[in-house]
Write an enzyme that holds these catalytic residues in place. Structure first.
Site, PDB file in Angstrom:
ATOM      1  CE1 TYR A 144     -32.200 -23.230  25.302  1.00  0.00           C
ATOM      2  CE2 TYR A 144     -32.919 -25.277  24.001  1.00  0.00           C
ATOM      3  CZ  TYR A 144     -32.399 -24.628  25.360  1.00  0.00           C
ATOM      4  OH  TYR A 144     -31.945 -25.439  26.129  1.00  0.00           O
ATOM      5  CG  ASP A 239     -29.947 -24.891  16.421  1.00  0.00           C
ATOM      6  OD1 ASP A 239     -30.436 -26.258  15.873  1.00  0.00           O
ATOM      7  OD2 ASP A 239     -30.230 -24.496  17.419  1.00  0.00           O
ATOM      8  CE  LYS A 267     -35.844 -30.453  20.397  1.00  0.00           C
ATOM      9  NZ  LYS A 267     -35.580 -28.832  20.267  1.00  0.00           N
TER      10      LYS A 267
HETATM   11  C1  LIG Z   1     -34.182 -28.271  21.360  1.00  0.00           C
HETATM   12  C2  LIG Z   1     -33.437 -27.692  20.644  1.00  0.00           C
HETATM   13  C3  LIG Z   1     -31.832 -27.344  20.791  1.00  0.00           C
HETATM   14  C4  LIG Z   1     -31.350 -28.067  22.302  1.00  0.00           C
HETATM   15  O1  LIG Z   1     -31.459 -29.628  21.995  1.00  0.00           O
HETATM   16  P1  LIG Z   1     -31.183 -30.555  23.386  1.00  0.00           P
HETATM   17  O2  LIG Z   1     -31.287 -31.843  22.654  1.00  0.00           O
HETATM   18  O3  LIG Z   1     -32.447 -30.337  23.945  1.00  0.00           O
HETATM   19  O4  LIG Z   1     -29.947 -30.129  23.849  1.00  0.00           O
HETATM   20  C5  LIG Z   1     -31.265 -26.722  20.206  1.00  0.00           C
HETATM   21  N1  LIG Z   1     -31.585 -25.838  19.168  1.00  0.00           N
HETATM   22  C6  LIG Z   1     -32.979 -25.874  18.820  1.00  0.00           C
HETATM   23  C7  LIG Z   1     -33.448 -24.959  17.609  1.00  0.00           C
HETATM   24  C8  LIG Z   1     -33.670 -26.961  19.370  1.00  0.00           C
HETATM   25  O5  LIG Z   1     -35.028 -26.827  19.415  1.00  0.00           O
END
Ligand SMILES: *Cc1c(COP(=O)(O)O)cnc(C)c1O
Length: 429
Positions: A144, A239, A267
């Protein structure tokens, strides 16, 4: 458990907010229940409007490495708010924040702040496209990367056919430029690269996947990705929105010893405020406006409150490198307790863990990619979730999410959780 006030609020919420929530997973749909409205968090615990108290393992979906409301972040915010909430000008704290990120994550030479993980990944892809002057990119099934259009694509039938949108509103055009490979399968990447020669701008991956449950990369797979991206002049994007500052002070790239070209953060980097960032090689980052032609901007990017909280979090990480050993100890203890419970019930459920990110799957097969993850019995997870909740343990309300241990979880918390886990499993299987 009395949840009367939460129920009432949820009914009201649904009148004014689509589905009653501002992000879909919060709605408890996939565990067949209704959300609790939380009023206050403290360390490893939070409390709902009806006064129920929980030991919790979602940590606001990743940010709370130190548990809820740690004093050093609260104080940083209180200090910052005295001076105002936003100026729309450069501030010194942005310089210190960028400096600190480059110190903690050596592959990052320059970094730009944004307001969410989604913004970070979508900007990184645009930058990689601008830098390489190519349009396609490869992502992995089950990873994701936020909700930008061109990430909401799943594999079509047949390995080399076009991807298909997973949401209405995403165009076929978007789907055509997103190529899907299999996690931990370097051959699937090589095939896509050779059939799209000189057309691929980037490969983006969660180096420790946390959005199909927790699924670690194999080291040789990441090494293979690094090699092929270098030789094909493809921008390798890690990511690390979830794994950054979570699995080590330098994220998964530090753990595996592999340097991507670009990294995305979110995060933990915001200390609980809405923050994201993307950074990497100066040569690539300098393509961004106002230095270069690739446009990217944000009215509230680098916001003083967000930077104060984020800087306090990262500074704490820098000054206390020992927290990762402590997190490893706690998470290992919890994992062992849960594994013993599973064994005692003559089951062999898959359990994956990298540092303080972990996940139990309701399948007895090894989980190493999307196909194996989705073998998990999600209805059983729903029952297990509800049993745990009834015992005061709040887990992610969906199977394919991570369980996060924070520095605030005490041995007593972990022991209570292990005991509840045994009872919950005994009740549902
Ligand atoms: C949470 C997450 C996102 C998206 O971040 P948001 O702040 O919710 O837009 C993208 N990549 C990874 C790996 C994530 O865990």
């Amino acid at each position: 458990m009395n949840v009367e006030k939460s129920k009432q609020l949820f009914e009201e919420a649904k009148k004014y907010i689509p589905g009653g929530v501002n992000s879909p997973v919060r709605a408890f749909k996939s565990v067949g229940s209704e959300p609790l409205f939380i009023t206050k968090g403290d360390g490893s615990h939070f409390r709902d409007v009806d006064g129920n108290e929980f030991i919790e393992y979602i940590g606001s979906w990743g940010p709370h490495l130190f548990g809820h409301n740690p004093p050093f972040i609260r104080q940083a915010l209180l200090n910052a708010i005295e001076n105002g909430t936003s100026f729309g000008t450069p501030t010194e704290l942005e310089v210190r924040m960028a400096e600190l990120i480059t110190q903690l994550v050596p592959s990052v030479e320059k970094v730009r702040m944004v307001n969410s993980g989604t913004e970070a990944t979508m900007s990184a892809i645009r930058l990689a496209r601008g830098y390489t002057k190519r349009e396609k990119f490869i992502k992995f099934e089950g990873c994701y990367h936020g909700h930008a259009d061109y990430f909401l694509i799943k594999a079509g039938s047949g390995a080399l056919t076009l991807g298909v949108p997973t949401s209405p509103g995403v165009t076929k055009g978007n789907a055509a430029d997103t190529l899907l490979a299999d996690y931990n399968d370097i051959e699937s990447v090589k095939k896509l690269i050779s059939s799209n020669k000189n057309e691929i701008a980037a490969v983006i991956i969660e180096p420790v996947a946390g959005n199909m449950g927790v699924v670690p990369s194999k080291k040789e797979f990441l090494t293979g990705l690094r090699e092929i991206c270098t030789s094909e002049k493809i921008v390798l994007i890690f990511d690390e929105v979830m794994s950054g500052f979570r699995v080590s002070a330098s994220g998964a790239q530090g753990l595996y010893g592999i340097q991507p070209d670009l990294t995305t953060f979110g995060k933990i980097i915001g200390g609980g405020l809405p923050v994201g960032a993307f950074g990497g090689k100066a040569e690539i980052m300098d393509m961004l406006a106002p230095n270069g032609p690739v446009y990217q901007a944000g009215t509230l990017s680098g916001n003083p409150l967000a930077m104060a909280a984020g800087y306090a979090a990262l500074k704490h990480i820098k000054d206390h490198p020992e927290i990762y050993d402590k997190l490893e100890e706690k998470a290992f203890y919890l994992e062992k307790g849960m594994k013993d419970n599973i064994k005692a019930l003559n089951k062999n459920y898959a359990m994956n863990r990298v540092g303080s990110m972990m996940c139990m799957f309701f399948t007895e097969e090894t989980v190493e990619d999307f196909k194996s993850a989705v073998k998990s019995d999600t209805a059983l997870y729903g029952k297990y979730f509800r049993e745990m909740l009834a015992q005061g343990i709040y887990l992610a309300p969906a199977q394919f999410e991570a369980m996060f241990v924070s520095t605030a979880h005490s041995k007593e918390d972990l022991d209570k959780t292990i005991k509840a886990h045994h009872l919950a499993l005994s009740a549902v299987i």
